[in-house]
Design a protein around this motif. Sequence first.
Motif, short mmCIF file in Angstrom:
data_model
loop_
_atom_site.label_atom_id
_atom_site.label_comp_id
_atom_site.label_asym_id
_atom_site.label_seq_id
_atom_site.Cartn_x
_atom_site.Cartn_y
_atom_site.Cartn_z
N UNK A 175 -0.60 3.19 -20.63
CA UNK A 175 -0.59 2.70 -19.25
C UNK A 175 0.22 3.61 -18.34
N UNK A 176 1.38 4.04 -18.79
CA UNK A 176 2.20 4.91 -17.94
C UNK A 176 1.56 6.28 -17.78
N UNK A 177 0.89 6.78 -18.82
CA UNK A 177 0.22 8.06 -18.73
C UNK A 177 -0.96 7.99 -17.75
N UNK A 178 -1.68 6.86 -17.75
CA UNK A 178 -2.79 6.70 -16.81
C UNK A 178 -2.29 6.65 -15.37
N UNK A 179 -1.19 5.94 -15.14
CA UNK A 179 -0.64 5.88 -13.78
C UNK A 179 -0.11 7.25 -13.35
N UNK A 180 0.50 7.97 -14.28
CA UNK A 180 1.00 9.31 -13.95
C UNK A 180 -0.15 10.25 -13.63
N UNK A 181 -1.28 10.08 -14.31
CA UNK A 181 -2.44 10.93 -14.03
C UNK A 181 -3.06 10.57 -12.68
N UNK A 182 -3.02 9.29 -12.31
CA UNK A 182 -3.58 8.86 -11.03
C UNK A 182 -2.72 9.32 -9.86
N UNK A 183 -1.41 9.44 -10.09
CA UNK A 183 -0.48 9.86 -9.04
C UNK A 183 0.34 11.05 -9.57
N UNK A 184 -0.25 12.24 -9.59
CA UNK A 184 0.44 13.39 -10.18
C UNK A 184 1.68 13.83 -9.39
N UNK A 185 1.79 13.43 -8.13
CA UNK A 185 2.97 13.80 -7.36
C UNK A 185 4.15 12.87 -7.63
N UNK A 186 4.00 11.96 -8.61
CA UNK A 186 5.03 11.00 -9.01
C UNK A 186 5.48 10.12 -7.86
N UNK A 187 4.52 9.75 -7.00
CA UNK A 187 4.83 8.83 -5.91
C UNK A 187 5.07 7.43 -6.43
N UNK A 188 4.52 7.13 -7.61
CA UNK A 188 4.68 5.81 -8.23
C UNK A 188 5.13 6.00 -9.66
N UNK A 189 6.06 5.18 -10.08
CA UNK A 189 6.46 5.16 -11.48
C UNK A 189 6.13 3.78 -12.04
N UNK A 190 6.17 3.68 -13.34
CA UNK A 190 5.81 2.44 -14.02
C UNK A 190 6.97 2.01 -14.91
N UNK B 134 0.84 -1.19 0.00
CA UNK B 134 0.00 0.00 0.00
C UNK B 134 0.88 1.25 0.00
N UNK B 135 0.28 2.35 -0.41
CA UNK B 135 0.97 3.63 -0.41
C UNK B 135 0.06 4.66 0.24
N UNK B 136 0.59 5.34 1.25
CA UNK B 136 -0.18 6.39 1.91
C UNK B 136 -0.15 7.63 1.04
N UNK B 137 -1.33 8.14 0.72
CA UNK B 137 -1.43 9.28 -0.16
C UNK B 137 -1.34 10.59 0.62
#
Length: 194
Positions: free
Chosen positions: A158-173, A87-90
């Motif tokens: 896929x990477x663009x969707x993940x970047x949009x979901x986590x705009x603070x770049x907490x997760x990369x793909x 998990x990741x705390x937002x």
Amino acid sequence: MTPRMIRIDRAVTLLVAILLVALGLLMVDWHYRWVFGTYPTELSTGPAREVVTAGWFPWALAAAGIVLGFLGLMWLLAHLRRRGPSTLRLRTSDETGRVQADLRSIADTSGGRLESMAALTGVTGTVVTIRSRPVILLRGRVDPVASTASITDAAEICTRDLAAAFPDQAITCRILVDSPRRGKARQQSNVRVR
């Protein structure tokens, strides 16, 4: 591996390489006598025999073996691939409550989406830790008839969707595309998108 472990690996590798090169140069010099002109013609094993026959030597050797075995085990365990956090705390978490993202579910869903958009088989999504940051790792095998453009487009989506979901770049793909199973094709194709 952690960055600290990578630095330790490099330092130990450099030290072992320097020792091996020095030993090799010493052996060459022993044969040709370029640097040190004289070497003893006979070597005595008397001092080594005295140490080996001493009463304390078996105990010291056993203790050294246990310590070296323990260090070797720690070294191997440090090199095992560690799974990333589940998990990741937002950042929206505050004193009123904690908001967390289930990273393993996100990885599974992203893997299924990538497989549906591109000609890939067996896409798996896992969470790994790279340089102390969680990374969604998607890995699959390319279909022999797939085009590189379709795989690249699906990876970018896929990477663009993940970047949009986590705009603070907490997760990369990271997406790794392996060659087809044996017998279908021999060419390896790696698409890495960060």
